[in-house]
Design a protein around this motif. Structure first.
Motif, PDB file in Angstrom:
ATOM      1  N   ILE A 111       5.054  77.922 -45.216  1.00  0.00           N
ATOM      2  CA  ILE A 111       4.494  76.621 -44.826  1.00  0.00           C
ATOM      3  C   ILE A 111       5.583  75.749 -44.212  1.00  0.00           C
ATOM      4  O   ILE A 111       5.386  75.128 -43.163  1.00  0.00           O
ATOM      5  N   THR A 112       6.749  75.721 -44.834  1.00  0.00           N
ATOM      6  CA  THR A 112       7.865  74.926 -44.313  1.00  0.00           C
ATOM      7  C   THR A 112       8.238  75.374 -42.907  1.00  0.00           C
ATOM      8  O   THR A 112       8.463  74.541 -42.021  1.00  0.00           O
ATOM      9  N   ALA A 113       8.295  76.668 -42.671  1.00  0.00           N
ATOM     10  CA  ALA A 113       8.660  77.192 -41.346  1.00  0.00           C
ATOM     11  C   ALA A 113       7.642  76.763 -40.289  1.00  0.00           C
ATOM     12  O   ALA A 113       8.027  76.351 -39.185  1.00  0.00           O
ATOM     13  N   VAL A 114       6.356  76.842 -40.608  1.00  0.00           N
ATOM     14  CA  VAL A 114       5.322  76.444 -39.652  1.00  0.00           C
ATOM     15  C   VAL A 114       5.413  74.950 -39.361  1.00  0.00           C
ATOM     16  O   VAL A 114       5.309  74.521 -38.205  1.00  0.00           O
ATOM     17  N   VAL A 115       5.623  74.152 -40.385  1.00  0.00           N
ATOM     18  CA  VAL A 115       5.727  72.708 -40.184  1.00  0.00           C
ATOM     19  C   VAL A 115       6.961  72.377 -39.354  1.00  0.00           C
ATOM     20  O   VAL A 115       6.901  71.548 -38.434  1.00  0.00           O
ATOM     21  N   GLN A 116       8.076  73.022 -39.629  1.00  0.00           N
ATOM     22  CA  GLN A 116       9.283  72.773 -38.845  1.00  0.00           C
ATOM     23  C   GLN A 116       9.075  73.152 -37.384  1.00  0.00           C
ATOM     24  O   GLN A 116       9.506  72.417 -36.484  1.00  0.00           O
ATOM     25  N   ASP A 117       8.431  74.269 -37.127  1.00  0.00           N
ATOM     26  CA  ASP A 117       8.130  74.667 -35.750  1.00  0.00           C
ATOM     27  C   ASP A 117       7.225  73.649 -35.070  1.00  0.00           C
ATOM     28  O   ASP A 117       7.406  73.324 -33.896  1.00  0.00           O
ATOM     29  N   MET A 118       6.232  73.159 -35.796  1.00  0.00           N
ATOM     30  CA  MET A 118       5.310  72.177 -35.244  1.00  0.00           C
ATOM     31  C   MET A 118       6.063  70.894 -34.886  1.00  0.00           C
ATOM     32  O   MET A 118       5.914  70.359 -33.784  1.00  0.00           O
ATOM     33  N   VAL A 119       6.890  70.411 -35.802  1.00  0.00           N
ATOM     34  CA  VAL A 119       7.665  69.190 -35.554  1.00  0.00           C
ATOM     35  C   VAL A 119       8.553  69.371 -34.325  1.00  0.00           C
ATOM     36  O   VAL A 119       8.602  68.509 -33.441  1.00  0.00           O
ATOM     37  N   GLN A 120       9.229  70.492 -34.254  1.00  0.00           N
ATOM     38  CA  GLN A 120      10.094  70.771 -33.107  1.00  0.00           C
ATOM     39  C   GLN A 120       9.275  70.838 -31.819  1.00  0.00           C
ATOM     40  O   GLN A 120       9.688  70.329 -30.781  1.00  0.00           O
ATOM     41  N   GLY A 121       8.116  71.455 -31.874  1.00  0.00           N
ATOM     42  CA  GLY A 121       7.261  71.564 -30.695  1.00  0.00           C
ATOM     43  C   GLY A 121       6.818  70.226 -30.158  1.00  0.00           C
ATOM     44  O   GLY A 121       6.683  70.039 -28.942  1.00  0.00           O
ATOM     45  N   PHE A 122       6.596  69.278 -31.059  1.00  0.00           N
ATOM     46  CA  PHE A 122       6.202  67.938 -30.640  1.00  0.00           C
ATOM     47  C   PHE A 122       7.399  67.065 -30.301  1.00  0.00           C
ATOM     48  O   PHE A 122       7.256  65.876 -30.085  1.00  0.00           O
ATOM     49  N   GLY A 130      10.231  66.642 -32.171  1.00  0.00           N
ATOM     50  CA  GLY A 130      11.063  66.285 -33.305  1.00  0.00           C
ATOM     51  C   GLY A 130      11.020  64.825 -33.712  1.00  0.00           C
ATOM     52  O   GLY A 130      11.587  64.454 -34.720  1.00  0.00           O
ATOM     53  N   GLY A 131      10.356  63.992 -32.946  1.00  0.00           N
ATOM     54  CA  GLY A 131      10.308  62.564 -33.265  1.00  0.00           C
ATOM     55  C   GLY A 131       9.167  62.214 -34.196  1.00  0.00           C
ATOM     56  O   GLY A 131       8.419  63.076 -34.656  1.00  0.00           O
ATOM     57  N   LYS A 132       9.046  60.939 -34.448  1.00  0.00           N
ATOM     58  CA  LYS A 132       8.021  60.455 -35.367  1.00  0.00           C
ATOM     59  C   LYS A 132       6.981  59.601 -34.650  1.00  0.00           C
ATOM     60  O   LYS A 132       6.232  58.878 -35.293  1.00  0.00           O
ATOM     61  N   GLN A 133       6.928  59.679 -33.326  1.00  0.00           N
ATOM     62  CA  GLN A 133       5.968  58.873 -32.579  1.00  0.00           C
ATOM     63  C   GLN A 133       5.170  59.746 -31.629  1.00  0.00           C
ATOM     64  O   GLN A 133       5.631  60.795 -31.180  1.00  0.00           O
ATOM     65  N   ASP A 134       3.978  59.285 -31.339  1.00  0.00           N
ATOM     66  CA  ASP A 134       3.107  59.882 -30.329  1.00  0.00           C
ATOM     67  C   ASP A 134       2.495  61.217 -30.728  1.00  0.00           C
ATOM     68  O   ASP A 134       2.014  61.958 -29.874  1.00  0.00           O
ATOM     69  N   TRP A 135       2.490  61.562 -32.007  1.00  0.00           N
ATOM     70  CA  TRP A 135       1.766  62.732 -32.479  1.00  0.00           C
ATOM     71  C   TRP A 135       1.445  62.562 -33.958  1.00  0.00           C
ATOM     72  O   TRP A 135       2.086  61.791 -34.661  1.00  0.00           O
ATOM     73  N   ILE A 136       0.418  63.263 -34.390  1.00  0.00           N
ATOM     74  CA  ILE A 136      -0.052  63.207 -35.769  1.00  0.00           C
ATOM     75  C   ILE A 136      -0.002  64.623 -36.326  1.00  0.00           C
ATOM     76  O   ILE A 136      -0.604  65.540 -35.760  1.00  0.00           O
ATOM     77  N   ALA A 137       0.698  64.814 -37.411  1.00  0.00           N
ATOM     78  CA  ALA A 137       0.758  66.130 -38.056  1.00  0.00           C
ATOM     79  C   ALA A 137      -0.591  66.421 -38.706  1.00  0.00           C
ATOM     80  O   ALA A 137      -1.169  65.571 -39.381  1.00  0.00           O
ATOM     81  N   ASN A 138      -1.072  67.617 -38.466  1.00  0.00           N
ATOM     82  CA  ASN A 138      -2.356  68.011 -39.015  1.00  0.00           C
ATOM     83  C   ASN A 138      -2.481  69.532 -38.893  1.00  0.00           C
ATOM     84  O   ASN A 138      -1.698  70.167 -38.204  1.00  0.00           O
ATOM     85  N   LEU A 139      -3.476  70.067 -39.533  1.00  0.00           N
ATOM     86  CA  LEU A 139      -3.815  71.467 -39.308  1.00  0.00           C
ATOM     87  C   LEU A 139      -4.452  71.607 -37.941  1.00  0.00           C
ATOM     88  O   LEU A 139      -5.018  70.650 -37.402  1.00  0.00           O
ATOM     89  N   GLY A 140      -4.421  72.797 -37.382  1.00  0.00           N
ATOM     90  CA  GLY A 140      -5.031  73.062 -36.098  1.00  0.00           C
ATOM     91  C   GLY A 140      -6.512  73.362 -36.182  1.00  0.00           C
ATOM     92  O   GLY A 140      -7.144  73.687 -35.183  1.00  0.00           O
ATOM     93  N   HIS A 141      -7.107  73.254 -37.339  1.00  0.00           N
ATOM     94  CA  HIS A 141      -8.543  73.396 -37.583  1.00  0.00           C
ATOM     95  C   HIS A 141      -8.709  73.365 -39.094  1.00  0.00           C
ATOM     96  O   HIS A 141      -7.733  73.367 -39.835  1.00  0.00           O
ATOM     97  N   GLY A 142      -9.948  73.342 -39.551  1.00  0.00           N
ATOM     98  CA  GLY A 142     -10.182  73.407 -40.989  1.00  0.00           C
ATOM     99  C   GLY A 142      -9.853  74.786 -41.515  1.00  0.00           C
ATOM    100  O   GLY A 142      -9.668  75.729 -40.757  1.00  0.00           O
ATOM    101  N   ARG A 143      -9.745  74.906 -42.796  1.00  0.00           N
ATOM    102  CA  ARG A 143      -9.442  76.213 -43.369  1.00  0.00           C
ATOM    103  C   ARG A 143     -10.696  76.750 -44.036  1.00  0.00           C
ATOM    104  O   ARG A 143     -11.535  76.008 -44.523  1.00  0.00           O
ATOM    105  N   SER A 144     -10.806  78.044 -44.050  1.00  0.00           N
ATOM    106  CA  SER A 144     -11.957  78.658 -44.705  1.00  0.00           C
ATOM    107  C   SER A 144     -11.514  79.144 -46.086  1.00  0.00           C
ATOM    108  O   SER A 144     -10.347  79.415 -46.319  1.00  0.00           O
TER     109      SER A 144
END
Length: 139
Positions: free
Chosen positions: A111-122, A124-138
């Motif tokens: 989970i940490t690795a995915v979140v870090q990749d997501m943050v880096q992809g956006f 790395g800042g704290k503005q102009d994006w909202i952390a969330n899942l890419g869809h609901g989970r089943s």
């Protein structure tokens, strides 16, 4: 909104089932209709206008159109590259997403690795994006 919602999210969870041309013809006009007329309807009801999010799962091909569709936030599913989405959005909207919901079945390190990749992809800042899942989970 009348019950207290501070944001409205419109889901098109079947967007990936449409070709780009079909999405532009059959889905996008209705999504634009909602973004255009919902604020007017809220005003008629003397309710506060709230930010609106559009989430069209699998519509990576329509990101540019979605950024111009009248919503303040565009949600991304986990298949979209955040860095590419940032480039396409070019500051027109706030982006939301896009961690793979399947990672929640993994351990803390995964989970940490995915979140870090997501943050880096956006960026790395704290503005102009909202952390969330890419869809609901089943379940």
């Amino acid at each position: 909104v009348q019950a207290g919602a501070q944001i409205v999210q419109v889901f098109d969870s079947w967007a990936a089932e449409l070709s780009p041309a079909s999405f532009r013809e059959f889905a996008l006009p209705y999504l634009r209709h909602i973004s255009k007329y919902l604020p007017d309807r809220l005003k008629e009801l003397r309710l506060e206008c709230v930010p609106m999010v559009i989430f069209a799962k699998g519509a990576w091909y329509a990101l540019d159109d979605l950024c111009d569709s009248g919503y303040q936030v565009v949600g991304l599913d986990w298949l979209q590259d955040p860095a590419e989405a940032v480039r396409i959005a070019n500051g027109r909207v706030v982006l939301q997403g896009n961690a793979d919901p399947g990672v929640l079945y993994g351990d803390k390190d995964a989970i940490t690795a995915v979140v870090q990749d997501m943050v880096q992809g956006f960026g790395g800042g704290k503005q102009d994006w909202i952390a969330n899942l890419g869809h609901g989970r089943s379940t």
